[in-house]
Design a protein around this motif. Structure first.
Motif, PDB file in Angstrom:
ATOM      1  N   ALA A 142      41.132  19.922  29.608  1.00  0.00           N
ATOM      2  CA  ALA A 142      42.285  19.568  29.415  1.00  0.00           C
ATOM      3  C   ALA A 142      42.446  20.263  27.841  1.00  0.00           C
ATOM      4  CB  ALA A 142      42.894  18.210  29.220  1.00  0.00           C
ATOM      5  N   ALA A 175      40.942  13.140  33.192  1.00  0.00           N
ATOM      6  CA  ALA A 175      41.056  14.668  33.187  1.00  0.00           C
ATOM      7  C   ALA A 175      40.848  15.219  34.481  1.00  0.00           C
ATOM      8  CB  ALA A 175      39.691  15.026  32.381  1.00  0.00           C
ATOM      9  N   VAL A 178      44.809  16.613  35.098  1.00  0.00           N
ATOM     10  CA  VAL A 178      45.461  16.960  33.983  1.00  0.00           C
ATOM     11  C   VAL A 178      47.205  16.638  34.202  1.00  0.00           C
ATOM     12  CG1 VAL A 178      46.165  18.478  32.185  1.00  0.00           C
ATOM     13  CG2 VAL A 178      43.535  18.243  33.026  1.00  0.00           C
TER      14      VAL A 178
END
Length: 242
Positions: A142, A175, A178
């Motif tokens: 990310a 994550a 995202v």
């Protein structure tokens, strides 16, 4: 850290350290865990618990908060600094602040006394299942944040970020998708499977601690963002990209 190539951990026949100063309580926990086919070693004070953990390297520590000598919180803090051993914290205290403090130090789960030995065994089995090695997955990214599920590492702009196991799991969940907004309930389900002893404040504590580690300004987070009235999301950000 669990290196690449380590075999899957069997939830049976694992070594468990019980750190409990009450000899009767320790013996009860030991018997129940051994009946569930675990190997058990017992320590009755904080110093002994650390010595045994370093020498024997158990898969999991059942850790009483009120140990003599070195208390359970300091033992947990030291264990977490030295290893990824699973920690199930036990305490006679039942306030939410104590729960959050224990989780903030890296405890993986938390039970208050009095407790059911059968439930403790179930919690232990659940924690040990989480350590099974999953098929290799690509690193999750990310923006400047990289989460490596294989090496169990987090980096921010190439620099390592020291995360507790709970923080790592939460960051990996965020994550994995995202910019998706996760409710606290969704995060709790993935982290703990609707454990009735874990509250929304658990998620908030992990988020607060993670922001200290990955955000330049915790008052205006660029990556770990609150979506008011819903939950949290992880974004690539645009103000401090690498």
């Amino acid at each position: 850290m669990r290196p690449e190539g380590v075999p899957i951990i069997d939830v049976m026949s694992t070594l468990i350290l019980v750190a409990e100063d009450d000899e009767n309580q320790a013996e009860l926990v030991r018997r129940y865990l051994e009946q569930d086919h675990h190997r058990v070693v017992v320590a009755h004070d904080g110093r002994q618990a650390l010595d045994v953990a370093r020498a024997r390297q158990p898969a999991l520590v059942v850790l009483d908060l009120m140990l003599p000598g070195i208390n359970g919180l300091d033992v947990c803090r030291t264990l977490r600094a030295e290893s990824d051993v699973l920690v199930l914290m036990l305490t006679a205290r039942s306030t939410e602040d104590d729960l959050l403090l224990g989780l903030g130090l890296g405890a993986d789960d938390y039970m208050t006394k009095p407790f059911s030995p059968r439930e403790l065994v179930a919690r232990v089995r659940t924690l040990l299942r989480r350590t099974r090695i999953e098929p290799p997955r690509a690193s999750l990214r990310a923006g400047p944040i990289v989460v490596d599920p294989i090496r169990h590492e987090v980096t921010m702009r190439g620099e390592p970020v020291d995360c507790t196991p709970g923080e790592f799991r939460l960051l990996a969940i965020l994550a994995s998708e995202v910019d998706r907004v996760f409710t606290r309930e969704q995060l709790l389900e993935r982290l703990h499977g609707f454990d009735r002893y874990i509250t929304d404040r658990t998620i908030d504590t992990h988020v607060k601690n993670l922001r200290r580690k990955i955000e330049r300004d915790t008052r205006r987070p660029a990556h770990l963002v609150t979506v008011y009235g819903i939950g949290y999301k992880l974004t690539a950000g645009n103000s401090d990209a690498p």
